[in-house]
Write an enzyme that holds these catalytic residues in place. Structure first.
Site, PDB file in Angstrom:
ATOM      1  N   ARG A 254       0.756  -1.224   0.113  1.00 45.61           N
ATOM      2  CA  ARG A 254       0.066   0.093  -0.024  1.00 45.61           C
ATOM      3  C   ARG A 254       0.801   1.503   0.026  1.00 45.61           C
ATOM      4  O   ARG A 254       1.683   1.492   1.014  1.00 45.61           O
ATOM      5  CB  ARG A 254      -0.906  -0.044   1.059  1.00 45.61           C
ATOM      6  N   HIS A 258      -4.330   4.320   4.161  1.00 42.29           N
ATOM      7  CA  HIS A 258      -5.429   3.483   4.136  1.00 42.29           C
ATOM      8  C   HIS A 258      -6.767   4.173   3.561  1.00 42.29           C
ATOM      9  O   HIS A 258      -7.532   3.803   2.731  1.00 42.29           O
ATOM     10  CB  HIS A 258      -5.856   2.962   5.487  1.00 42.29           C
ATOM     11  N   TYR A 267       3.373   4.021  11.094  1.00 47.59           N
ATOM     12  CA  TYR A 267       3.540   2.468  11.059  1.00 47.59           C
ATOM     13  C   TYR A 267       4.115   1.705   9.888  1.00 47.59           C
ATOM     14  O   TYR A 267       4.493   0.945   9.792  1.00 47.59           O
ATOM     15  CB  TYR A 267       2.112   1.872  11.293  1.00 47.59           C
TER      16      TYR A 267
HETATM   17  C1  LIG Z   1     -16.329  -6.159  10.004  1.00 49.56           C
HETATM   18  C2  LIG Z   1     -15.491  -5.057   9.748  1.00 49.56           C
HETATM   19  N1  LIG Z   1     -14.509  -5.042  10.975  1.00 49.56           N
HETATM   20  C3  LIG Z   1     -13.815  -3.916  10.855  1.00 49.56           C
HETATM   21  C4  LIG Z   1     -14.233  -2.709   9.944  1.00 49.56           C
HETATM   22  C5  LIG Z   1     -13.144  -1.610  10.058  1.00 49.56           C
HETATM   23  N2  LIG Z   1     -11.967  -1.671   8.981  1.00 49.56           N
HETATM   24  C6  LIG Z   1     -12.222  -0.923   7.924  1.00 49.56           C
HETATM   25  S1  LIG Z   1     -11.271  -1.107   6.724  1.00 49.56           S
HETATM   26  C7  LIG Z   1     -10.318  -2.250   7.683  1.00 49.56           C
HETATM   27  C8  LIG Z   1      -9.116  -2.793   7.344  1.00 49.56           C
HETATM   28  C9  LIG Z   1      -9.203  -3.944   6.130  1.00 49.56           C
HETATM   29  O1  LIG Z   1      -8.049  -4.360   5.429  1.00 49.56           O
HETATM   30  P1  LIG Z   1      -8.075  -5.122   4.300  1.00 49.56           P
HETATM   31  O2  LIG Z   1      -8.782  -6.235   4.229  1.00 49.56           O
HETATM   32  O3  LIG Z   1      -6.415  -5.507   4.169  1.00 49.56           O
HETATM   33  O4  LIG Z   1      -8.447  -4.256   3.243  1.00 49.56           O
HETATM   34  P2  LIG Z   1      -7.764  -2.870   2.765  1.00 49.56           P
HETATM   35  O5  LIG Z   1      -8.259  -1.736   3.058  1.00 49.56           O
HETATM   36  O6  LIG Z   1      -6.039  -3.185   2.929  1.00 49.56           O
HETATM   37  O7  LIG Z   1      -8.127  -2.871   1.159  1.00 49.56           O
HETATM   38  C10 LIG Z   1     -11.057  -2.433   8.879  1.00 49.56           C
HETATM   39  C11 LIG Z   1     -10.625  -3.216   9.753  1.00 49.56           C
HETATM   40  C12 LIG Z   1     -15.132  -3.004   8.899  1.00 49.56           C
HETATM   41  N3  LIG Z   1     -15.239  -2.140   7.943  1.00 49.56           N
HETATM   42  N4  LIG Z   1     -15.668  -3.965   9.072  1.00 49.56           N
END
Ligand SMILES: Cc1ncc(C[n+]2csc(CCOP(=O)(O)OP(=O)(O)O)c2C)c(N)n1
Ligand SMILES: [Mg+2]
Length: 354
Positions: A254, A258, A267
């Site tokens: 990335r 985010h 981080y």
């Molecule tokens: C069920 C749930 N738990 C927590 C969150 C909060 N949250 C939003 S984005 C994220 C990280 C997700 O990371 P990843 O699956 O690697 O996808 P990326 O954002 O890196 O594309 C989290 C924990 C959420 N949206 N839904």
């Protein structure tokens, strides 16, 4: 039948570096190459303009997908119109590749009801914000299509963090057992906000997880749009041919926060980010096309200008929408709304000055 295909350890790659690393070739016509490049630039333009619109207060918090474009455009290019896309927030603008208006997606990020669309019209399901809950949706859709003899494939996009969620496990299990024509496309950008992929699994790769679900797991360079296209095309052929689901792990790092609300400096590995930015996916494809005399500087300028114009018109249209009725927030959840809702709505209207 379970197997890890085909590059254990390494990542599938087509685009070379113009020096020691040779270029591969894919079965695309010059026109298709240009169409794919156009898709890539459209997504890049959408993303870069959206960050600006966020800074200007014109859209809300925005999940940046800078340098994820190759994973999105390359995979979507391997689909037929009748196939369905189940995006997460990271692929919020993927519908643009199907002709969904930019104003609609921008309205979604403005929290406006004009940001909702009929999934059936575009073959694009709503943007999924809860992590991985759309994986069972996509798999169920794929299985249903097969039962109906529809010959449709469904692709679900999610991140590395999503592979730790129960919904991912349920969807992947179901896809394997029912041989659903589904593609589970994981963008492994190595971070779930601030949680590194090393905290998601003790497996050597995320693609290794596929073995446990009885489906092939493919690893591909997520910054190589042609490698992504090829891997997805094979997965589509497998699904359509009745051979069931595929898990694709597209690997990147990335290179942006985010989301607009995040400060990764505390981080992230800045050197790794720098490396990734220097080798970002649009430039990589652009240089490849130029090495094969498939793209001129004039075409680059023209295609970029098209994308910018689409965004200019899109944001103007989104901003021209009349303000939404705040009452909508309270509707459609209860048949008999609790009495407190009336007071809550009155207070909201007062705050909004309505
Ligand atoms: C069920 C749930 N738990 C927590 C969150 C909060 N949250 C939003 S984005 C994220 C990280 C997700 O990371 P990843 O699956 O690697 O996808 P990326 O954002 O890196 O594309 C989290 C924990 C959420 N949206 N839904
Ligand atoms: Mg991630």
């Amino acid at each position: 039948m379970s197997k890890v295909l085909p590059a254990e350890g390494g990542l599938r790659r087509v685009i070379g570096d113009g020096h020691e690393l040779p270029d591969g070739e894919v079965d695309l016509t010059p026109e298709q190459h240009l169409d794919l490049y156009r898709d890539l630039v459209l997504l890049r333009t959408y993303d870069e303009r959206s960050v600006v619109y966020h800074r200007q207060g014109r859209i809300g918090t925005y999940a940046i997908f800078w340098n994820h474009e190759a994973m999105q455009a390359g995979s979507a290019f391997a689909l037929e119109e009748r196939d369905w896309i189940f995006p997460s927030y990271r692929e919020s603008a993927i519908g643009l590749l199907r002709g969904l208006p930019a104003s609609t997606v921008l309205s979604w990020w403005r929290g406006h009801p004009a940001g909702w669309w009929n999934p059936e019209k575009w073959g694009v399901a709503s943007i999924c914000v809860p992590i991985a809950t759309h994986v069972p949706h996509a798999v169920g859709f794929a299985w249903g299509s097969r039962l109906k003899g529809d010959d449709r494939v469904a692709i679900a996009y999610f991140g590395d963090g999503a592979t730790s969620e129960g919904a991912f496990h349920e969807g992947a299990t179901f896809a394997g057992v029912f041989n659903a024509p589904a593609i589970l496309f994981c963008n492994n950008n190595q971070w779930a906000i601030s949680t590194p992929v090393s905290a998601q699994t003790a497996a050597a790769t995320l693609a290794d997880k596929a073995i446990g679900y009885g489906m092939p797991g493919v690893r591909v360079d997520g910054g190589d749009v042609l490698a992504v296209y090829e891997a997805t095309r094979e997965a589509v052929a497998r699904a359509r041919g009745g051979d069931g689901p595929t898990f694709i792990e597209a690997v990147t790092y990335r290179a942006a926060p985010h989301a607009t609300a995040d400060d990764p400096s505390i981080y992230i590995d800045e050197e790794r980010v720098e490396e990734e930015r220097e080798n970002e996916c649009v430039g990589r494809y652009e240089r490849y096309l130029k090495r094969f005399d498939l793209l001129t500087d004039a075409q680059v300028e023209e295609i970029r200008a098209e994308g910018l114009e689409l965004m200019r018109a899109g944001i103007a249209e989104a901003e021209a929408e009349p303000p939404a009725d705040p009452g909508l927030v309270f509707e459609h959840a209860f048949a008999d709304p609790p009495a407190s809702f009336r007071d809550d709505l009155a207070e909201l209207r007062r705050i909004l000055g309505g």
